[in-house]
Design an enzyme around this catalytic site. Structure first.
Site, PDB file in Angstrom:
ATOM      1  N   GLY A 210       0.994  -4.837  -0.986  1.00  0.00           N
ATOM      2  CA  GLY A 210       1.148  -3.382  -1.106  1.00  0.00           C
ATOM      3  C   GLY A 210       2.134  -2.868  -0.086  1.00  0.00           C
ATOM      4  O   GLY A 210       2.880  -3.636   0.518  1.00  0.00           O
ATOM      5  N   ASN A 211       2.170  -1.544   0.102  1.00  0.00           N
ATOM      6  CA  ASN A 211       3.019  -0.957   1.143  1.00  0.00           C
ATOM      7  C   ASN A 211       2.332   0.276   1.715  1.00  0.00           C
ATOM      8  O   ASN A 211       1.256   0.669   1.245  1.00  0.00           O
ATOM      9  CB  ASN A 211       4.421  -0.652   0.598  1.00  0.00           C
ATOM     10  CG  ASN A 211       4.366   0.320  -0.555  1.00  0.00           C
ATOM     11  OD1 ASN A 211       3.939   1.466  -0.393  1.00  0.00           O
ATOM     12  ND2 ASN A 211       4.793  -0.119  -1.737  1.00  0.00           N
ATOM     13  N   HIS A 212       2.949   0.893   2.709  1.00  0.00           N
ATOM     14  CA  HIS A 212       2.276   1.959   3.466  1.00  0.00           C
ATOM     15  C   HIS A 212       2.413   3.348   2.847  1.00  0.00           C
ATOM     16  O   HIS A 212       2.001   4.328   3.449  1.00  0.00           O
ATOM     17  CB  HIS A 212       2.830   2.022   4.897  1.00  0.00           C
ATOM     18  CG  HIS A 212       2.481   0.813   5.707  1.00  0.00           C
ATOM     19  ND1 HIS A 212       1.177   0.473   5.995  1.00  0.00           N
ATOM     20  CD2 HIS A 212       3.254  -0.145   6.270  1.00  0.00           C
ATOM     21  CE1 HIS A 212       1.162  -0.631   6.711  1.00  0.00           C
ATOM     22  NE2 HIS A 212       2.407  -1.032   6.879  1.00  0.00           N
ATOM     23  N   SER A 213       2.977   3.465   1.646  1.00  0.00           N
ATOM     24  CA  SER A 213       3.155   4.805   1.067  1.00  0.00           C
ATOM     25  C   SER A 213       1.794   5.487   0.883  1.00  0.00           C
ATOM     26  O   SER A 213       0.840   4.884   0.399  1.00  0.00           O
ATOM     27  CB  SER A 213       3.857   4.683  -0.289  1.00  0.00           C
ATOM     28  OG  SER A 213       3.754   5.909  -0.971  1.00  0.00           O
ATOM     29  N   ALA A 278       6.648   4.449  -4.306  1.00  0.00           N
ATOM     30  CA  ALA A 278       7.166   3.267  -3.606  1.00  0.00           C
ATOM     31  C   ALA A 278       6.681   2.045  -4.388  1.00  0.00           C
ATOM     32  O   ALA A 278       5.674   1.418  -4.038  1.00  0.00           O
ATOM     33  CB  ALA A 278       6.645   3.247  -2.176  1.00  0.00           C
TER      34      ALA A 278
END
Ligand code: C5P
Length: 402
Positions: A210-213, A278
């Site tokens: 995943g990512n931090h969005s 994102a």
């Protein structure tokens, strides 16, 4: 326009306060959610019980109950941010004056000072008070703050005198707000697709890439677009942000494939699409059926490319459709963003530069550069994501809509 709208009705101490029982009833019948906040003086004219029964919500008038030792207080900021719209009716000369000066000695004034939504005033006072230079000046001042006034009517006043100062009738207040909001709704009749948040790409049943969005920017865009009159379809990845506006149609998705499927389907009928999500560029080639166990050796996971949703929409976009993409670049930002705009056939690209302090993932503020097909840049300085969202939408209304 009232269905699902959160209306905070502020009632102040004038005999016209009795008419707010009818106003509350009309708002509820039209489908609005209503919370009533009284000034302390308004309680002399209308009972909280009547308005609580009609509005189906508790009626508040003080920051805290002096007889309740539990420390419970009525949070003026929460109330103000809850409201999509505030109507102060009746608005007395005393309350107008206090609002102009920023006085905050009752709950309603605290709510007013914290509000960000449109505010309408329906003044009510005797004719000499209404035409007094102090009142004229206060009304002008409040208009200069961006608030709207529903003119008082002429007729017999409670004092027995005849003249201007009667509060507009409840039906007139509703009609005025409807008409005025319509004029201020440049996106009325437009359908907007917005995607937001991260995507999670499953490795096995319990792990993902995943990512931090947080999704905050996209949710702010959805809320502002709805406030400007658009019908909003929000395809939302698994971030933390969710819209407060219940008129926004939210499609929850987890992976890039799910987000792509939802966006492709919704896009067909859209006037505008803003792709702020994102999206993970890569996903594991295969999701393991069971949790992957430690083997004592390195683990290699083959990643394959996800569909580029924005590019897909750009390829099938028709002439009347406006497509807006986001770009997050850490080097050579503007040239890279321009290249992306053309490659993905966007009409506008919103360039995030995460190195700027207070902008990007997780923050409540952002600083962006808007770039159009003519490659001209327009910088929006650091401000709240709501304000940035409003300016992006204003730019779309002013430059990209026919
Ligand atoms: O190519 P890049 O990922 O930098 O482009 C960013 C823009 O493309 C954003 O609008 C993002 O939502 C979109 N995007 C997409 N699908 C992907 C990757 C990015 O729609 N797989």
């Amino acid at each position: 326009m009232w269905r699902g709208k959160k209306v905070l009705l502020g009632v102040t101490g004038s005999i016209a306060a009795y008419k707010t029982t009818f106003l509350t009833r009309l708002l509820i019948k039209a489908g609005a959610e209503v919370k009533v906040v009284l000034s302390p003086a308004a309680r002399d004219f209308v009972t909280p019980l009547t308005l609580a029964t009609l509005s189906k919500n508790p009626v508040l008038w003080e920051y805290f109950d002096s007889e309740d030792d539990s420390g419970t207080w009525n949070n003026h900021v929460e109330l103000a941010l809850w409201a999509d719209l505030i109507i102060i009716a009746p608005a007395t000369s005393n309350t107008l004056g206090k609002m102009v000066s920023g006085t905050c000695d009752n709950l309603l004034l605290g709510v007013y000072m914290s509000a960000k939504c449109p505010i309408y005033f329906a003044p009510a006072m005797d004719l000499d008070m209404y035409r007094h230079p102090a009142t004229r000046e206060n009304i002008q001042k409040l208009q200069s703050f961006g608030h709207h006034f529903i003119p008082a009517g002429k007729g017999e006043l409670a004092s027995g005198l005849e003249g201007e100062g009667r509060m507009a009738e409840p039906e007139e207040i509703i009609a005025f707000v409807e008409e005025d909001m319509n004029i201020r709704s440049p996106l009325k009749g437009k359908k907007i697709l917005i995607n937001a948040g991260p995507t999670h790409e499953a490795i096995d049943p319990v792990r993902f890439i995943g990512n931090h969005s947080s999704g905050k920017m996209g949710v702010a865009l959805a809320e502002q677009a709805s406030a400007l009159g658009a019908q909003v379809f929000l395809v939302l990845g698994p971030g933390s942000a969710r819209p407060g506006d219940s008129t926004i149609e939210v499609h929850d998705v987890v992976s890039a494939d799910e987000m792509n499927e939802a966006c492709q389907e919704i896009f067909t009928n859209m006037d505008i699409a803003i792709l702020s999500a994102a999206v993970a560029d890569y996903k594991p080639a295969k999701k393991a059926d069971q949790k992957i166990k430690k083997s004592g050796d390195n683990l290699e996971i083959l990643l394959v490319e996800n569909p580029d949703i924005l590019r897909g929409l750009g390829e099938r976009k028709s002439d009347g459709q406006v497509l807006v993409g986001f770009a997050l670049e850490t080097q050579n930002a503007v040239p890279n963003a321009i290249q992306k705009l053309h490659k993905k056939n966007c009409d506008l690209i919103v360039l995030n530069t995460p190195s700027e302090k207070g902008s990007g993932f997780g923050y409540d503020t952002n600083e962006v550069i808007l770039i159009g097909r003519d490659e001209k840049t327009h910088t929006l300085e650091l401000k709240s994501k709501s304000e940035i969202a409003k300016e992006i939408l204003d730019h779309i209304c002013n430059h990209l809509l026919a």
